[in-house]
Enzyme design. Structure first.
Site, PDB file in Angstrom:
ATOM      1  N   HIS A 102     -10.841  -1.667  11.761  1.00 51.64           N
ATOM      2  CA  HIS A 102      -9.726  -2.538  11.367  1.00 51.64           C
ATOM      3  C   HIS A 102      -9.576  -3.606  12.462  1.00 51.64           C
ATOM      4  O   HIS A 102      -8.650  -3.554  13.269  1.00 51.64           O
ATOM      5  CB  HIS A 102      -8.472  -1.667  11.257  1.00 51.64           C
ATOM      6  CG  HIS A 102      -7.310  -2.331  10.585  1.00 51.64           C
ATOM      7  ND1 HIS A 102      -6.028  -1.893  10.724  1.00 51.64           N
ATOM      8  CD2 HIS A 102      -7.241  -3.414   9.766  1.00 51.64           C
ATOM      9  CE1 HIS A 102      -5.207  -2.649  10.019  1.00 51.64           C
ATOM     10  NE2 HIS A 102      -5.921  -3.588   9.437  1.00 51.64           N
ATOM     11  N   CYS A 144       0.468  -7.081  12.674  1.00 52.93           N
ATOM     12  CA  CYS A 144       0.816  -7.266  14.092  1.00 52.93           C
ATOM     13  C   CYS A 144       0.200  -8.545  14.647  1.00 52.93           C
ATOM     14  O   CYS A 144       0.053  -8.691  15.867  1.00 52.93           O
ATOM     15  CB  CYS A 144       0.330  -6.092  14.925  1.00 52.93           C
ATOM     16  SG  CYS A 144       1.439  -4.687  14.882  1.00 52.93           S
ATOM     17  N   ARG A 171       0.839  -1.191   0.000  1.00 55.04           N
ATOM     18  CA  ARG A 171       0.000   0.000   0.000  1.00 55.04           C
ATOM     19  C   ARG A 171       0.876   1.244   0.000  1.00 55.04           C
ATOM     20  O   ARG A 171       1.986   1.225   0.521  1.00 55.04           O
ATOM     21  CB  ARG A 171      -0.849   0.053   1.277  1.00 55.04           C
ATOM     22  CG  ARG A 171      -1.984  -0.917   1.346  1.00 55.04           C
ATOM     23  CD  ARG A 171      -2.855  -0.630   2.566  1.00 55.04           C
ATOM     24  NE  ARG A 171      -2.213  -0.907   3.827  1.00 55.04           N
ATOM     25  CZ  ARG A 171      -1.682  -0.029   4.644  1.00 55.04           C
ATOM     26  NH1 ARG A 171      -1.703   1.264   4.328  1.00 55.04           N
ATOM     27  NH2 ARG A 171      -1.113  -0.374   5.774  1.00 55.04           N
ATOM     28  N   SER A 228      -1.497  -2.945  11.174  1.00 54.50           N
ATOM     29  CA  SER A 228      -1.178  -3.861  10.086  1.00 54.50           C
ATOM     30  C   SER A 228      -0.008  -4.769  10.447  1.00 54.50           C
ATOM     31  O   SER A 228       0.999  -4.312  11.000  1.00 54.50           O
ATOM     32  CB  SER A 228      -0.804  -3.060   8.845  1.00 54.50           C
ATOM     33  OG  SER A 228      -1.870  -2.211   8.511  1.00 54.50           O
ATOM     34  N   ASP A 264      -9.447  -9.175   9.656  1.00 50.79           N
ATOM     35  CA  ASP A 264      -8.941  -7.837   9.314  1.00 50.79           C
ATOM     36  C   ASP A 264      -9.944  -6.702   9.488  1.00 50.79           C
ATOM     37  O   ASP A 264      -9.560  -5.627   9.904  1.00 50.79           O
ATOM     38  CB  ASP A 264      -8.426  -7.851   7.865  1.00 50.79           C
ATOM     39  CG  ASP A 264      -7.535  -6.664   7.551  1.00 50.79           C
ATOM     40  OD1 ASP A 264      -6.694  -6.321   8.408  1.00 50.79           O
ATOM     41  OD2 ASP A 264      -7.676  -6.084   6.470  1.00 50.79           O
ATOM     42  N   TYR A 315      -1.497  -3.841  -6.798  1.00 49.72           N
ATOM     43  CA  TYR A 315      -1.222  -4.624  -5.595  1.00 49.72           C
ATOM     44  C   TYR A 315      -2.245  -4.412  -4.477  1.00 49.72           C
ATOM     45  O   TYR A 315      -2.656  -3.288  -4.199  1.00 49.72           O
ATOM     46  CB  TYR A 315       0.174  -4.270  -5.043  1.00 49.72           C
ATOM     47  CG  TYR A 315       0.638  -5.292  -4.035  1.00 49.72           C
ATOM     48  CD1 TYR A 315       1.216  -6.486  -4.450  1.00 49.72           C
ATOM     49  CD2 TYR A 315       0.431  -5.107  -2.669  1.00 49.72           C
ATOM     50  CE1 TYR A 315       1.598  -7.448  -3.533  1.00 49.72           C
ATOM     51  CE2 TYR A 315       0.812  -6.076  -1.752  1.00 49.72           C
ATOM     52  CZ  TYR A 315       1.396  -7.244  -2.194  1.00 49.72           C
ATOM     53  OH  TYR A 315       1.765  -8.208  -1.291  1.00 49.72           O
ATOM     54  N   ARG A 324       2.050 -12.207   0.248  1.00 51.78           N
ATOM     55  CA  ARG A 324       0.720 -12.531   0.795  1.00 51.78           C
ATOM     56  C   ARG A 324       0.170 -13.856   0.288  1.00 51.78           C
ATOM     57  O   ARG A 324       0.512 -14.307  -0.803  1.00 51.78           O
ATOM     58  CB  ARG A 324      -0.266 -11.434   0.363  1.00 51.78           C
ATOM     59  CG  ARG A 324       0.089 -10.037   0.831  1.00 51.78           C
ATOM     60  CD  ARG A 324      -0.462  -9.752   2.177  1.00 51.78           C
ATOM     61  NE  ARG A 324       0.072  -8.543   2.783  1.00 51.78           N
ATOM     62  CZ  ARG A 324      -0.374  -8.039   3.925  1.00 51.78           C
ATOM     63  NH1 ARG A 324      -1.365  -8.622   4.559  1.00 51.78           N
ATOM     64  NH2 ARG A 324       0.161  -6.967   4.448  1.00 51.78           N
ATOM     65  N   LYS A 381      -9.549  -2.209   1.883  1.00 47.58           N
ATOM     66  CA  LYS A 381      -9.290  -1.027   2.718  1.00 47.58           C
ATOM     67  C   LYS A 381     -10.076   0.194   2.220  1.00 47.58           C
ATOM     68  O   LYS A 381     -10.580   0.985   3.007  1.00 47.58           O
ATOM     69  CB  LYS A 381      -7.794  -0.712   2.718  1.00 47.58           C
ATOM     70  CG  LYS A 381      -6.910  -1.862   3.161  1.00 47.58           C
ATOM     71  CD  LYS A 381      -7.181  -2.269   4.582  1.00 47.58           C
ATOM     72  CE  LYS A 381      -6.170  -3.303   5.052  1.00 47.58           C
ATOM     73  NZ  LYS A 381      -6.404  -3.713   6.438  1.00 47.58           N
TER      74      LYS A 381
HETATM   75  O1  O2Y Z   1      -1.910  -3.751   0.190  1.00 52.65           O
HETATM   76  C1  O2Y Z   1      -1.138  -4.341   0.899  1.00 52.65           C
HETATM   77  O2  O2Y Z   1       0.076  -4.252   0.764  1.00 52.65           O
HETATM   78  C2  O2Y Z   1      -1.638  -5.183   1.917  1.00 52.65           C
HETATM   79  S1  O2Y Z   1      -2.057  -4.326   3.349  1.00 52.65           S
HETATM   80  C3  O2Y Z   1      -3.083  -5.381   4.241  1.00 52.65           C
HETATM   81  C4  O2Y Z   1      -3.535  -6.550   3.689  1.00 52.65           C
HETATM   82  C5  O2Y Z   1      -4.372  -7.363   4.407  1.00 52.65           C
HETATM   83  C6  O2Y Z   1      -4.753  -6.977   5.646  1.00 52.65           C
HETATM   84  N1  O2Y Z   1      -4.331  -5.828   6.187  1.00 52.65           N
HETATM   85  C7  O2Y Z   1      -3.486  -5.037   5.527  1.00 52.65           C
HETATM   86  C8  O2Y Z   1      -3.063  -3.788   6.239  1.00 52.65           C
HETATM   87  O3  O2Y Z   1      -2.207  -3.051   5.806  1.00 52.65           O
HETATM   88  O4  O2Y Z   1      -3.624  -3.530   7.309  1.00 52.65           O
HETATM   89 MN    MN Z   2      -5.179  -4.858   7.863  1.00 51.62          MN
END
Ligand code: O2Y
Ligand code: MN
Length: 648
Positions: free
Chosen positions: A277, A301, A86, A299, A324, A248, A426, A257
């Site tokens: 979240h 954790c 992200r 994220s 999540d 991605y 992932r 999200k």
């Molecule tokens: O887009 C990403 O890199 C993944 S971020 C993500 C993916 C699944 C669950 N939570 C998260 C997060 O950043 O909280």
């Molecule tokens: Mn998350």
């Protein structure tokens, strides 16, 4: 064939476009005109459609099937190395006024805005006008009708995502409920149902700019993207998301999200519910009592590990509703009910093992898309921390970057360690594959929540577990969360960062209003959940973890159960909240033994610093938008700490 309303454009199309109502057709037409796709594909969500799509991606070299007999319908994907996580700095919320998104404190010149970033709708429209025209030339535009939450549930919401990435279609099929049944629910009521407009493109470097075209040639040919111009825009008032340039995860699977947290938190504020979240889990004790718990950790954790953990204590049982995101709403009886709006897991691979998460290790053998893990000559996958017995010496491992003979300890010329898998690689697996999925995960009315747990990754200061004195104090604990950072976002550099409610990258509106919304939830006649804070990550002098974690976290759940059952003998008041008594948490049978005094210690010196950090963050970011209820909590914490210090 699909034809525009005025019959001026026709595009070759697959699917039954007559199912689309007028609002969806208008949305589609707007972006067909802008993006100029070569073909359209309205997704029906069938197995057959998915099979064809995976085959198409295999032929183009975008995905590889895992050929090992131990995997069924599993795929491995490599992204371009510039598109791996992200991008918080490129993620914006667009409304008419800045104050709808940014609290007063963070609007002061010179104060860095640490929470949601704002841009006016007009400015963003102009930015997108620079990016979107003809971006899908030569590509297929897929139209994905999807439901966040069980199809038809009163708590569910619908989205329509347009995308030019078949990987996104295959992943959205895992992460959400997609296809014809969803499109049909849009048209069943007297009024057409509202839906969120989700427009996504992997992007197209400007063909008129030779430098950009040159750069694009350097990228992984199977993963088109436009990393320099990534932009992820949320228009909560228009119920619209526009995402450009990245294929991605959270940047492109817009149900996750973007919709289920940023847009949904805005809708939740308007409609009186919460989009958080949080994982959702069902916990049962040996006596058969059942409690549902929601937990918010930043994220990467350990939410996924906790949500499907195998309790070490005999007779205890955990079932997973989600790992999540939770949508939470009070029902007519005053119970807080939660659904998981998602239908799958998008979990971090590195570190996932039989020790840390045996249930995840089991489920990823079926119907899973792996992204940026290593691929092996056995036709399976590998990542750091997966299996200490994996024979790396005698197996050819291809790293996520495509290094054909990867070996542990490999370094770049600059001495940087080359990993087999990307740290943010992932697995994407349907919820239904989880061996401990809760039978109620599909329940339309949701599950009743008795406890909310906040947590973070803190090497010191924050004890293993404590409970809030009451609801407003619990809200304050959420606002005060801080955690060590991880690799879930590509552009985050701080080590320890404020992450209130684990929502820092996901707030859809002004943080002051968000806090007031949480405070306002407490009303006569409502059964408010108890609020706890946990920290499994305390470390000792040698940097060793002081608490074993994983299945042993059942011991913390046991204490939480006792507190929910009103057992006052296991807790004592402290300046920061209700702490377990030293014998309150079952620990004397742990081997190696743990130092409970240390795990439950409230170090006053560290807490005076913590209080200072919390106060300066909240006052700085919120300014005049800080709710009186939170100001009161800041003062009370200070006073309690001062009183305890002076007694010593
Ligand atoms: O887009 C990403 O890199 C993944 S971020 C993500 C993916 C699944 C669950 N939570 C998260 C997060 O950043 O909280
Ligand atoms: Mn998350």
């Amino acid at each position: 064939m699909w034809t525009s309303k005025d019959k001026s454009i026709s595009v070759e199309g697959k699917g039954d476009f007559s199912l689309l109502n007028a609002a969806v057709s208008d949305f589609l037409e707007q972006y067909v005109r802008t993006c100029s796709p070569s073909r359209l594909h309205l997704c029906d969500g069938s197995d057959e459609e998915n099979k064809k799509l995976c085959e198409l991606m295999r032929e183009s070299g975008m995905v590889r099937p895992l050929t090992s007999k131990e995997y069924t319908n599993c795929w491995s994907v490599r992204t371009d190395p510039t598109d791996v996580a992200r991008l918080e700095s490129k993620t914006l919320i667009c409304t008419p006024k800045e104050e709808q998104v940014v609290a007063e404190g963070a609007r002061h010149p010179g104060t860095p805005n640490m929470l949601g970033k704002w841009m006016s709708e007009e400015q963003m429209d102009a930015q997108m006008k620079d990016r979107l025209p003809r971006c899908m030339k030569g590509r297929v535009m897929y139209i994905i009708p999807f439901s966040m939450g069980p199809v038809g549930s009163p708590l569910a919401k619908i989205g329509i995502q347009l995308t030019d990435s078949p990987y996104v279609v295959a992943s959205m099929r895992v992460m959400t409920r997609i296809g014809t049944p969803v499109i049909k629910t849009l048209n069943t009521g007297a009024e057409p149902t509202e839906f969120v407009r989700c427009m996504h493109t992997v992007g197209r470097p400007d063909p008129a700019d030779p430098a950009e075209v040159q750069k694009a040639k350097m990228r992984l040919p199977t993963w088109p993207c436009d990393p320099e111009r990534v932009l992820i825009a949320h228009y909560p008032m228009r119920r619209e998301i526009v995402s450009y340039g990245s294929g991605y995860g959270g940047n492109s699977l817009l149900g996750k999200k973007c919709f289920a947290l940023r847009i949904a938190s805005w809708i939740g504020k308007e409609e009186g519910w919460l989009a958080e979240h949080m994982l959702i889990m069902r916990v049962q004790n040996p006596e058969g009592d059942v409690r549902y718990v929601a937990a918010a950790f930043p994220s990467a954790c350990g939410k996924t590990n906790l949500a499907m953990m195998e309790p070490s204590l005999p007779g205890w049982d955990v079932k997973c509703v989600g790992d999540d995101i939770a949508w939470l709403k009070f029902d007519n009886e005053g119970r807080l009910r939660a659904i998981n709006p998602e239908n799958g897991f998008f979990g971090v691979a590195p570190g996932t093992s039989l020790k840390t998460n045996p249930n995840a290790m089991e489920m990823v053998h079926r119907n899973t898309i792996f992204t940026n893990v290593a691929y092996t000559e056995r036709g399976d996958v590998y990542w750091e921390g997966m299996d200490p017995t994996y024979d790396l010496n005698n197996t050819k491992v291809i790293s996520w970057r495509g290094i054909p003979h990867w070996k542990p300890g490999m370094c770049t010329m600059d001495g940087e360690v080359i990993t087999a898998a990307h740290p943010n690689s992932r697995f994407c697996t349907p919820l239904s594959e989880c061996p401990v999925v809760d039978p109620l995960y599909n329940s339309a009315e949701g599950v009743p929540i008795d406890a909310i747990i906040f947590g973070g990754r803190r090497p010191d200061t924050i004890p293993l577990v404590f409970e809030s004195f009451n609801w407003p104090h619990g809200v304050f604990l959420g606002s005060a969360m801080r955690s060590e950072t991880t690799k879930a976002a590509a552009d985050v550099t701080e080590k320890l960062r404020h992450d209130p409610f684990a929502m820092r990258p996901f707030f859809g509106y002004n943080f002051g209003e968000y806090l007031q919304h949480w405070l306002n939830l407490e009303k006569p006649g409502r059964k408010m959940p108890s609020i706890f804070h946990v920290n499994w990550f305390l470390r000792g002098e040698q940097n060793e973890f002081l608490w074993p974690g994983f299945g042993e976290n059942a011991r913390i759940l046991e204490w939480i159960f006792k507190r929910l059952n009103g057992d006052s003998s296991v807790a004592r008041a402290s300046p920061i909240g209700m702490l377990p008594t030293n014998s309150g948490i079952r620990s004397n049978d742990l081997s190696p033994s743990v130092d409970m005094d240390r795990l439950l210690n409230v170090d006053h010196k560290l807490w005076l610093k913590e209080e200072e950090a919390i106060r300066s963050f909240l006052e700085g970011q919120l300014g005049k938008d800080c709710p009186a209820g939170i100001v009161e909590q800041i003062h009370s914490l200070r006073e309690r700490l001062a009183n305890t210090c002076s007694e010593e």
